[in-house]
Design a protein around this motif. Structure first.
Motif, PDB file in Angstrom:
ATOM      1  N   PRO A  98       0.832  -1.058   0.046  1.00 12.24           N
ATOM      2  CA  PRO A  98       0.133   0.172   0.070  1.00 12.24           C
ATOM      3  C   PRO A  98       1.086   1.093  -0.146  1.00 12.24           C
ATOM      4  N   SER A  99       2.123   0.991   0.513  1.00 14.48           N
ATOM      5  CA  SER A  99       3.090   1.922   0.168  1.00 14.48           C
ATOM      6  C   SER A  99       4.185   2.270   0.158  1.00 14.48           C
ATOM      7  N   PRO A 100       5.045   3.037   0.134  1.00 14.24           N
ATOM      8  CA  PRO A 100       6.250   2.523  -0.165  1.00 14.24           C
ATOM      9  C   PRO A 100       7.020   3.103   1.215  1.00 14.24           C
ATOM     10  N   VAL A 101       8.491   2.146   1.122  1.00 15.92           N
ATOM     11  CA  VAL A 101       9.564   2.474   2.262  1.00 15.92           C
ATOM     12  C   VAL A 101      10.802   3.297   1.615  1.00 15.92           C
ATOM     13  N   PRO A 102      10.572   4.434   1.932  1.00 13.71           N
ATOM     14  CA  PRO A 102      11.915   5.390   1.794  1.00 13.71           C
ATOM     15  C   PRO A 102      12.891   4.527   1.529  1.00 13.71           C
ATOM     16  N   VAL A 103      14.133   4.281   1.489  1.00 19.39           N
ATOM     17  CA  VAL A 103      15.463   4.355   1.275  1.00 19.39           C
ATOM     18  C   VAL A 103      15.673   4.676   3.159  1.00 19.39           C
ATOM     19  N   GLY A 104      16.621   4.396   4.176  1.00 25.61           N
ATOM     20  CA  GLY A 104      17.128   4.306   5.159  1.00 25.61           C
ATOM     21  C   GLY A 104      15.539   4.986   6.582  1.00 25.61           C
ATOM     22  N   ALA A 105      14.840   4.458   6.226  1.00 24.29           N
ATOM     23  CA  ALA A 105      13.174   4.921   6.557  1.00 24.29           C
ATOM     24  C   ALA A 105      13.366   3.272   8.081  1.00 24.29           C
ATOM     25  N   LYS A 106      12.416   3.924   9.020  1.00 24.27           N
ATOM     26  CA  LYS A 106      12.846   2.070   9.544  1.00 24.27           C
ATOM     27  C   LYS A 106      11.521   1.802   9.457  1.00 24.27           C
ATOM     28  N   LEU A 107      11.958   0.079   9.419  1.00 29.14           N
ATOM     29  CA  LEU A 107      10.248  -0.445   9.512  1.00 29.14           C
ATOM     30  C   LEU A 107      10.305  -1.849  10.704  1.00 29.14           C
ATOM     31  N   ARG A 108       8.952  -2.485  10.480  1.00 31.00           N
ATOM     32  CA  ARG A 108       8.534  -3.283  11.352  1.00 31.00           C
ATOM     33  C   ARG A 108       7.729  -3.746  10.828  1.00 31.00           C
ATOM     34  N   ALA A 109       7.483  -4.916  11.730  1.00 28.62           N
ATOM     35  CA  ALA A 109       6.447  -5.853  11.714  1.00 28.62           C
ATOM     36  C   ALA A 109       5.735  -6.667  12.420  1.00 28.62           C
ATOM     37  N   THR A 110       4.640  -6.504  11.837  1.00 25.82           N
ATOM     38  CA  THR A 110       3.346  -7.224  13.361  1.00 25.82           C
ATOM     39  C   THR A 110       3.170  -8.230  12.649  1.00 25.82           C
ATOM     40  N   VAL A 111       3.078  -9.712  13.666  1.00 23.84           N
ATOM     41  CA  VAL A 111       2.985 -10.892  13.137  1.00 23.84           C
ATOM     42  C   VAL A 111       1.995 -11.841  13.508  1.00 23.84           C
ATOM     43  N   THR A 112       0.771 -12.783  13.397  1.00 21.76           N
ATOM     44  CA  THR A 112      -0.345 -12.374  13.532  1.00 21.76           C
ATOM     45  C   THR A 112      -0.524 -14.021  13.398  1.00 21.76           C
ATOM     46  N   VAL A 113      -1.635 -15.340  13.948  1.00 22.45           N
ATOM     47  CA  VAL A 113      -1.051 -16.459  13.134  1.00 22.45           C
ATOM     48  C   VAL A 113      -2.877 -16.977  13.138  1.00 22.45           C
ATOM     49  N   THR A 114      -2.974 -16.397  11.558  1.00 22.17           N
ATOM     50  CA  THR A 114      -4.439 -16.429  10.977  1.00 22.17           C
ATOM     51  C   THR A 114      -4.780 -17.761  10.564  1.00 22.17           C
ATOM     52  N   SER A 115      -3.819 -18.565  10.447  1.00 23.30           N
ATOM     53  CA  SER A 115      -4.448 -20.268  10.407  1.00 23.30           C
ATOM     54  C   SER A 115      -3.320 -20.981  10.929  1.00 23.30           C
ATOM     55  N   ALA A 116      -3.950 -22.162  11.205  1.00 28.80           N
ATOM     56  CA  ALA A 116      -2.437 -23.206  11.402  1.00 28.80           C
ATOM     57  C   ALA A 116      -3.468 -24.608  11.272  1.00 28.80           C
ATOM     58  N   GLN A 117      -3.410 -25.676  10.786  1.00 24.90           N
ATOM     59  CA  GLN A 117      -3.738 -26.858  10.494  1.00 24.90           C
ATOM     60  C   GLN A 117      -2.808 -28.254  10.228  1.00 24.90           C
ATOM     61  N   HIS A 118      -3.279 -28.964  10.751  1.00 21.23           N
ATOM     62  CA  HIS A 118      -2.495 -29.935  10.252  1.00 21.23           C
ATOM     63  C   HIS A 118      -2.441 -30.601   9.009  1.00 21.23           C
ATOM     64  N   LYS A 119      -1.552 -30.883   8.320  1.00 14.03           N
ATOM     65  CA  LYS A 119      -1.483 -31.401   6.856  1.00 14.03           C
ATOM     66  C   LYS A 119      -0.719 -32.662   6.751  1.00 14.03           C
ATOM     67  N   PRO A 120      -0.947 -33.672   5.679  1.00 16.98           N
ATOM     68  CA  PRO A 120      -0.155 -35.507   5.948  1.00 16.98           C
ATOM     69  C   PRO A 120       1.590 -35.150   5.744  1.00 16.98           C
ATOM     70  N   ALA A 121       2.294 -33.158   5.464  1.00 16.98           N
ATOM     71  CA  ALA A 121       3.344 -33.460   5.715  1.00 16.98           C
ATOM     72  C   ALA A 121       3.949 -32.537   7.440  1.00 16.98           C
ATOM     73  N   GLY A 122       2.733 -32.071   7.595  1.00 18.74           N
ATOM     74  CA  GLY A 122       3.611 -31.650   9.293  1.00 18.74           C
ATOM     75  C   GLY A 122       2.752 -30.216   9.355  1.00 18.74           C
ATOM     76  N   VAL A 123       2.659 -28.740  10.229  1.00 20.09           N
ATOM     77  CA  VAL A 123       1.796 -28.165  10.297  1.00 20.09           C
ATOM     78  C   VAL A 123       1.504 -27.411   9.743  1.00 20.09           C
ATOM     79  N   GLU A 124       0.838 -26.390   8.551  1.00 14.21           N
ATOM     80  CA  GLU A 124       0.137 -25.873   8.067  1.00 14.21           C
ATOM     81  C   GLU A 124       0.365 -24.011   8.249  1.00 14.21           C
ATOM     82  N   ALA A 125       1.340 -23.437   8.429  1.00 14.91           N
ATOM     83  CA  ALA A 125       0.840 -21.757   9.540  1.00 14.91           C
ATOM     84  C   ALA A 125       0.624 -21.202   8.687  1.00 14.91           C
ATOM     85  N   VAL A 126      -0.473 -20.463   8.463  1.00 11.31           N
ATOM     86  CA  VAL A 126      -0.583 -19.144   8.030  1.00 11.31           C
ATOM     87  C   VAL A 126      -0.114 -17.496   8.871  1.00 11.31           C
TER      88      VAL A 126
END
Length: 150
Positions: A98-126
């Protein structure tokens, strides 16, 4: 803030919860130039500070995909899983810049678990990642990152 869990299956109990927010990262011109070299995207808005100073963003901006490529670092900063053999990038469900990241700017991220489920190959998390630039209201990147844990 880091969330610490014993096993990938513990992510199922964290669905809908925010895991944490990273510290601020600063994206420098050297990092942007290295990304341009790695991807072949040398568009002047990313790599030519002199020309970009006269452009629409008043300076160079980071590639959107560079911001997105920080996802493994972001996840590692907010989540520790003790008993995991592998964490595999399984893809993306949705990405917006939605918006640019100017070079030299400070950036951070927030993380939420949207979903998680058992799959044959393991646990898939979004994970919902929302990147913000210090001093701006609109997010720089919103992404649903899919990880398969074995």
């Amino acid at each position: 803030m880091t969330t610490h869990i014993a096993n990938p299956a513990d992510l199922l109990d964290l669905t809908g919860q925010t895991l944490g927010t990273t510290a601020w990262y600063e994206l420098g011109q050297d990092q942007v130039n290295l990304f341009a070299d790695a991807t072949g995207d040398h568009q002047w808005i990313h790599t030519d500070p002199e020309r970009a100073a006269r452009g629409p963003f008043n300076g160079t901006i980071a590639h959107g995909y560079l911001t997105l490529a920080l996802a493994p670092r972001v996840l590692a900063d907010v989540l520790t899983i003790d008993n995991v053999q592998a964490a595999l990038n399984y893809g993306l469900n949705r990405v917006r810049f939605p918006s640019p990241v100017p070079v030299g700017a400070k950036l951070r991220a927030t993380v939420t678990v949207t979903s998680a489920q058992h799959k044959p190959a393991g646990v898939e998390a979004v994970f919902g990642l929302t990147y913000e630039v210090d001093g701006t209201e609109r997010p720089a990147c919103i992404a649903d990152v899919v990880v398969l844990y074995r």
